[in-house]
Design a protein around this motif. Structure first.
Motif, mmCIF file in Angstrom:
data_model
loop_
_atom_site.group_PDB
_atom_site.id
_atom_site.type_symbol
_atom_site.label_atom_id
_atom_site.label_comp_id
_atom_site.label_asym_id
_atom_site.label_seq_id
_atom_site.Cartn_x
_atom_site.Cartn_y
_atom_site.Cartn_z
ATOM 1 N N ALA A 104 0.847 -1.196 0.000
ATOM 2 C CA ALA A 104 0.000 0.000 0.000
ATOM 3 C C ALA A 104 0.877 1.239 0.000
ATOM 4 O O ALA A 104 1.958 1.259 0.588
ATOM 5 C CB ALA A 104 -0.906 0.001 1.231
ATOM 6 N N PRO A 105 0.454 2.303 -0.682
ATOM 7 C CA PRO A 105 1.270 3.523 -0.750
ATOM 8 C C PRO A 105 1.419 4.172 0.614
ATOM 9 O O PRO A 105 0.482 4.202 1.406
ATOM 10 C CB PRO A 105 0.480 4.421 -1.706
ATOM 11 N N ALA A 106 2.614 4.649 0.902
ATOM 12 C CA ALA A 106 2.869 5.352 2.156
ATOM 13 C C ALA A 106 2.253 6.747 2.085
ATOM 14 O O ALA A 106 2.009 7.278 1.000
ATOM 15 C CB ALA A 106 4.371 5.461 2.386
ATOM 16 N N LEU A 146 3.043 15.300 4.265
ATOM 17 C CA LEU A 146 2.203 15.158 5.456
ATOM 18 C C LEU A 146 3.046 14.814 6.672
ATOM 19 O O LEU A 146 2.868 15.386 7.747
ATOM 20 C CB LEU A 146 1.144 14.074 5.236
ATOM 21 N N ALA A 147 3.966 13.871 6.496
ATOM 22 C CA ALA A 147 4.845 13.501 7.608
ATOM 23 C C ALA A 147 5.691 14.684 8.044
ATOM 24 O O ALA A 147 5.884 14.921 9.243
ATOM 25 C CB ALA A 147 5.737 12.329 7.198
ATOM 26 N N ASP A 148 6.189 15.460 7.075
ATOM 27 C CA ASP A 148 7.003 16.632 7.415
ATOM 28 C C ASP A 148 6.172 17.675 8.153
ATOM 29 O O ASP A 148 6.638 18.289 9.125
ATOM 30 C CB ASP A 148 7.595 17.243 6.141
ATOM 31 N N HIS A 149 4.946 17.885 7.683
ATOM 32 C CA HIS A 149 4.065 18.869 8.326
ATOM 33 C C HIS A 149 3.769 18.466 9.775
ATOM 34 O O HIS A 149 3.845 19.292 10.686
ATOM 35 C CB HIS A 149 2.762 18.988 7.536
ATOM 36 N N LEU A 154 -6.144 21.455 17.063
ATOM 37 C CA LEU A 154 -7.064 20.393 16.662
ATOM 38 C C LEU A 154 -6.373 19.390 15.740
ATOM 39 O O LEU A 154 -6.609 18.184 15.830
ATOM 40 C CB LEU A 154 -8.295 20.985 15.977
ATOM 41 N N GLU A 155 -5.505 19.889 14.860
ATOM 42 C CA GLU A 155 -4.741 18.970 14.015
ATOM 43 C C GLU A 155 -3.937 17.995 14.861
ATOM 44 O O GLU A 155 -3.895 16.788 14.592
ATOM 45 C CB GLU A 155 -3.791 19.742 13.106
ATOM 46 N N LEU A 156 -3.277 18.490 15.899
ATOM 47 C CA LEU A 156 -2.480 17.630 16.762
ATOM 48 C C LEU A 156 -3.328 16.528 17.390
ATOM 49 O O LEU A 156 -2.892 15.376 17.511
ATOM 50 C CB LEU A 156 -1.805 18.455 17.862
ATOM 51 N N VAL A 157 -4.540 16.892 17.797
ATOM 52 C CA VAL A 157 -5.430 15.896 18.381
ATOM 53 C C VAL A 157 -5.867 14.874 17.327
ATOM 54 O O VAL A 157 -5.950 13.673 17.599
ATOM 55 C CB VAL A 157 -6.675 16.573 19.002
ATOM 56 N N LEU A 158 -6.095 15.362 16.102
ATOM 57 C CA LEU A 158 -6.610 14.494 15.045
ATOM 58 C C LEU A 158 -5.548 13.596 14.433
ATOM 59 O O LEU A 158 -5.888 12.589 13.796
ATOM 60 C CB LEU A 158 -7.252 15.352 13.944
ATOM 61 N N PHE A 159 -4.270 13.930 14.594
ATOM 62 C CA PHE A 159 -3.201 13.120 14.005
ATOM 63 C C PHE A 159 -3.334 11.645 14.373
ATOM 64 O O PHE A 159 -3.128 10.764 13.553
ATOM 65 C CB PHE A 159 -1.828 13.617 14.465
ATOM 66 N N ARG A 160 -3.640 11.384 15.642
ATOM 67 C CA ARG A 160 -3.673 10.008 16.114
ATOM 68 C C ARG A 160 -4.930 9.284 15.628
ATOM 69 O O ARG A 160 -4.904 8.084 15.373
ATOM 70 C CB ARG A 160 -3.571 9.946 17.634
ATOM 71 N N ASP A 208 -4.476 14.128 5.445
ATOM 72 C CA ASP A 208 -4.380 15.528 5.844
ATOM 73 C C ASP A 208 -5.599 15.866 6.692
ATOM 74 O O ASP A 208 -6.740 15.738 6.233
ATOM 75 C CB ASP A 208 -4.340 16.411 4.592
ATOM 76 N N VAL A 209 -5.386 16.294 7.944
ATOM 77 C CA VAL A 209 -6.504 16.562 8.852
ATOM 78 C C VAL A 209 -6.813 18.052 8.978
ATOM 79 O O VAL A 209 -7.752 18.415 9.689
ATOM 80 C CB VAL A 209 -6.239 15.972 10.262
#
Length: 265
Positions: free
Chosen positions: A39-41, A46-49, A71-77, A83-84
């Motif tokens: 599956a594509p990574a 996104l990882a850098d952001h 909110l992005e930090l919370v949504l990462f997990r 992209d959140v």
């Protein structure tokens, strides 16, 4: 072969940080299965952001971030490979700010496109952590000399609710907070309160004094005539049993009203 789970953090203070920074947590492997072989990574940007945003949070703290970034930090997990940012902005559009977003009822959160069970769970973890930390600062403390901390706790717990809630803070003879209990929940503009039950519970706990607290979802903390009448009934019932009613505080969105300060008690 049984899968080994990651142990939860031993330090309670680590839990909110892990929730915000998207670190590993128990059960993540169950909630979000790893990508299948081939599956594509996720795109590298996104990882850098995410790495940059976590780094800013860890170096400079929450004040360095906008609400949508928190909110992005919370949504990462909850959403590890997409992209959140659009969802974070959609939550702000729906609820106004970070505080209202994490404290919104689950049913209302679920109405936002893209919000599922995993997202709701992460938001509610952060809300619960905020409540626990605020409560820890006042439980067992002499509240009349820690009034600002007490009001901060009440605001954290109640200011963003969309229905009324009535709480009673029970104090001992030294005015130390021994219990904080929600007596009733109501509608957007009414909550039933029974003075006899309030006083009965005070006797069960051995409390010598009370502070009443409830919220006004409208945001306006001005007391209604019903609020004033109910407060007097509680005060009369408490006085008959030698229990002191120190205050009744109405929590609004931006400010609160103290019956004692307003001369209503």
């Amino acid at each position: 072969m049984r899968r080994r789970r990651t142990a939860p953090p031993t330090d309670l203070a680590e839990a909110p940080l892990l929730a915000l920074t998207g670190g590993p947590a128990p059960g993540d492997a169950d909630e979000v299965p790893p990508p299948r072989a081939g599956a594509p990574a996720p795109p590298s940007y996104l990882a850098d952001h995410r790495k940059r945003l976590r780094g800013r949070f860890l170096r400079a703290g929450a004040t360095a971030l906008e609400d949508y970034e928190l909110l992005e930090l919370v949504l990462f997990r909850a959403i590890p490979r997409r992209d959140v940012k659009p969802l974070a902005r959609a939550l702000l559009d729906a609820f106004g700010d970070f505080n209202h977003a994490i404290s919104a009822p689950a049913a209302r959160l679920a109405e936002v496109p893209g919000v599922g069970e995993a997202v709701i769970c992460e938001l509610k973890i952060v809300e619960a952590a905020a409540h626990r930390l605020a409560q820890a600062r006042v439980l067992g403390a002499e509240v009349l000399s820690s009034w600002d901390a007490l009001m901060s706790y009440c605001k954290t717990s109640m200011a963003h609710r969309d229905t009324e809630q009535f709480r009673v803070l029970y104090l001992d003879r030294k005015n130390v907070l021994i219990a904080d209990e929600a007596q009733a929940r109501g509608t957007v503009d009414h909550v039933p309160v029974y003075p006899r039950e309030v006083v009965k519970r005070a006797l069960e706990l051995g409390a010598s004094a009370l502070i009443l607290v409830h919220n006004h979802p409208s945001g306006d903390p001005a007391p209604s005539q019903a609020d004033i009448s109910m407060t007097q009934r509680v005060a009369d019932a408490a006085e008959a049993l030698g229990i002191v009613l120190h205050d009744h505080v109405i929590v609004g969105k931006e400010r609160d009203t103290s019956f004692r300060s307003a001369g209503l008690l």
